[in-house]
Design a protein around this motif. Structure first.
Motif, PDB file in Angstrom:
ATOM      1  N   GLU A  20      53.033  35.826  30.629  1.00 15.61           N
ATOM      2  CA  GLU A  20      52.097  36.225  29.582  1.00 15.61           C
ATOM      3  C   GLU A  20      52.828  36.316  28.248  1.00 15.61           C
ATOM      4  OE1 GLU A  20      49.222  39.354  30.259  1.00 15.61           O
ATOM      5  OE2 GLU A  20      49.623  39.204  32.405  1.00 15.61           O
ATOM      6  N   LEU A  21      52.183  35.810  27.225  1.00 10.72           N
ATOM      7  CA  LEU A  21      52.747  35.813  25.881  1.00 10.72           C
ATOM      8  C   LEU A  21      52.150  36.955  25.075  1.00 10.72           C
ATOM      9  CD1 LEU A  21      52.415  31.984  25.207  1.00 10.72           C
ATOM     10  CD2 LEU A  21      54.454  33.227  25.953  1.00 10.72           C
ATOM     11  N   GLU A  22      52.863  37.392  24.060  1.00  9.71           N
ATOM     12  CA  GLU A  22      52.358  38.425  23.166  1.00  9.71           C
ATOM     13  C   GLU A  22      52.182  37.821  21.773  1.00  9.71           C
ATOM     14  OE1 GLU A  22      53.343  42.942  21.631  1.00  9.71           O
ATOM     15  OE2 GLU A  22      54.429  42.121  23.334  1.00  9.71           O
ATOM     16  N   TYR A  23      51.029  38.044  21.199  1.00  6.82           N
ATOM     17  CA  TYR A  23      50.697  37.554  19.869  1.00  6.82           C
ATOM     18  C   TYR A  23      51.142  38.565  18.830  1.00  6.82           C
ATOM     19  CZ  TYR A  23      47.792  36.190  15.889  1.00  6.82           C
ATOM     20  OH  TYR A  23      47.350  35.820  14.644  1.00  6.82           O
ATOM     21  N   VAL A  24      51.797  38.077  17.770  1.00  5.74           N
ATOM     22  CA  VAL A  24      52.253  38.953  16.684  1.00  5.74           C
ATOM     23  C   VAL A  24      51.767  38.355  15.370  1.00  5.74           C
ATOM     24  CG1 VAL A  24      54.252  39.980  15.535  1.00  5.74           C
ATOM     25  CG2 VAL A  24      54.293  39.635  18.017  1.00  5.74           C
ATOM     26  N   LEU A  81      46.626  34.730  33.145  1.00 10.57           N
ATOM     27  CA  LEU A  81      45.399  35.437  32.773  1.00 10.57           C
ATOM     28  C   LEU A  81      44.197  34.952  33.577  1.00 10.57           C
ATOM     29  CD1 LEU A  81      45.823  35.498  28.892  1.00 10.57           C
ATOM     30  CD2 LEU A  81      46.308  37.332  30.521  1.00 10.57           C
ATOM     31  N   ALA A  82      44.448  34.088  34.561  1.00  8.76           N
ATOM     32  CA  ALA A  82      43.422  33.554  35.460  1.00  8.76           C
ATOM     33  C   ALA A  82      42.407  32.667  34.750  1.00  8.76           C
ATOM     34  CB  ALA A  82      42.726  34.682  36.223  1.00  8.76           C
ATOM     35  N   ASN A  83      42.840  31.925  33.732  1.00  4.30           N
ATOM     36  CA  ASN A  83      41.962  30.941  33.085  1.00  4.30           C
ATOM     37  C   ASN A  83      41.910  29.687  33.943  1.00  4.30           C
ATOM     38  OD1 ASN A  83      41.640  32.682  30.983  1.00  4.30           O
ATOM     39  ND2 ASN A  83      42.869  31.536  29.533  1.00  4.30           N
ATOM     40  N   CYS A  84      40.800  28.978  33.910  1.00  4.47           N
ATOM     41  CA  CYS A  84      40.677  27.761  34.704  1.00  4.47           C
ATOM     42  C   CYS A  84      40.993  26.526  33.858  1.00  4.47           C
ATOM     43  CB  CYS A  84      39.275  27.654  35.290  1.00  4.47           C
ATOM     44  SG  CYS A  84      37.990  27.444  34.067  1.00  4.47           S
ATOM     45  N   CYS A  85      41.136  25.416  34.522  1.00  7.18           N
ATOM     46  CA  CYS A  85      41.338  24.117  33.868  1.00  7.18           C
ATOM     47  C   CYS A  85      42.570  24.094  32.960  1.00  7.18           C
ATOM     48  CB  CYS A  85      40.103  23.709  33.078  1.00  7.18           C
ATOM     49  SG  CYS A  85      38.611  23.641  34.085  1.00  7.18           S
ATOM     50  N   PHE A 100      45.310  30.105  20.255  1.00 10.19           N
ATOM     51  CA  PHE A 100      44.832  30.215  21.629  1.00 10.19           C
ATOM     52  C   PHE A 100      45.324  31.509  22.272  1.00 10.19           C
ATOM     53  CE2 PHE A 100      46.000  29.744  26.096  1.00 10.19           C
ATOM     54  CZ  PHE A 100      44.735  29.628  26.665  1.00 10.19           C
ATOM     55  N   VAL A 101      46.595  31.840  22.046  1.00  8.52           N
ATOM     56  CA  VAL A 101      47.150  33.079  22.602  1.00  8.52           C
ATOM     57  C   VAL A 101      46.372  34.277  22.063  1.00  8.52           C
ATOM     58  CG1 VAL A 101      49.173  34.585  22.745  1.00  8.52           C
ATOM     59  CG2 VAL A 101      49.444  32.107  22.989  1.00  8.52           C
ATOM     60  N   LYS A 102      46.136  34.281  20.767  1.00 16.05           N
ATOM     61  CA  LYS A 102      45.383  35.391  20.148  1.00 16.05           C
ATOM     62  C   LYS A 102      44.000  35.516  20.798  1.00 16.05           C
ATOM     63  CE  LYS A 102      43.549  37.125  15.795  1.00 16.05           C
ATOM     64  NZ  LYS A 102      43.389  36.889  14.362  1.00 16.05           N
ATOM     65  N   ALA A 103      43.294  34.404  20.933  1.00 20.86           N
ATOM     66  CA  ALA A 103      41.952  34.415  21.497  1.00 20.86           C
ATOM     67  C   ALA A 103      41.974  34.846  22.970  1.00 20.86           C
ATOM     68  CB  ALA A 103      41.311  33.036  21.352  1.00 20.86           C
ATOM     69  N   SER A 104      43.006  34.464  23.699  1.00 21.17           N
ATOM     70  CA  SER A 104      43.072  34.781  25.126  1.00 21.17           C
ATOM     71  C   SER A 104      43.325  36.262  25.381  1.00 21.17           C
ATOM     72  CB  SER A 104      44.148  33.959  25.814  1.00 21.17           C
ATOM     73  OG  SER A 104      45.456  34.399  25.439  1.00 21.17           O
ATOM     74  N   LEU A 105      43.874  36.939  24.384  1.00 21.51           N
ATOM     75  CA  LEU A 105      44.182  38.366  24.547  1.00 21.51           C
ATOM     76  C   LEU A 105      43.091  39.265  23.978  1.00 21.51           C
ATOM     77  CD1 LEU A 105      47.959  38.222  23.590  1.00 21.51           C
ATOM     78  CD2 LEU A 105      46.957  38.314  25.884  1.00 21.51           C
TER      79      LEU A 105
END
Length: 106
Positions: A20-24, A81-85, A100-105
């Motif tokens: 998992e990545l962290e957005y800053v 994060l259990a995203n598909c595709c 994308f990282v920002k939106a995923s969190l």
């Protein structure tokens, strides 16, 4: 000049051993996180430069990170994060991948 002043924001943190990545968003936000870095954690900025933590919050000189390598990191993040595709994920820039990282969190 300190590293955090030279980065192109936003950035992501890739903690060693964690997919998992962290957005800053900003230099101020990163400043508050500097004490949490350990050896081999990485910062990836919006221009595609990667900085590895060496020790005690000191970082290596930047190395160019290939967009294809970054896509693999992003796919692992999405999988965690259990995203598909995730294999169909494609990004045209580091800015797009970081967004994308920002939106995923969120």
């Amino acid at each position: 000049m300190k590293l955090i002043e030279t980065l192109s924001y936003p950035v992501v943190i890739h903690y060693c051993g964690d997919d998992e990545l962290e957005y800053v968003e900003s230099m101020q936000q990163l400043q508050s996180l500097l004490g949490s870095f350990v050896c081999d954690d990485a910062l990836i900025d919006s221009q595609g430069f990667r900085y590895l933590c060496l020790h005690n919050g000191e970082f290596s000189k930047p190395d160019a990170f290939e967009l294809a390598e970054f896509e693999l990191v992003l796919q692992k993040h999405a999988f965690a994060l259990a995203n598909c595709c995730i294999t169909k994920m494609r990004f045209t820039s580091f800015v797009e991948g970081i967004a994308f990282v920002k939106a995923s969190l969120g």
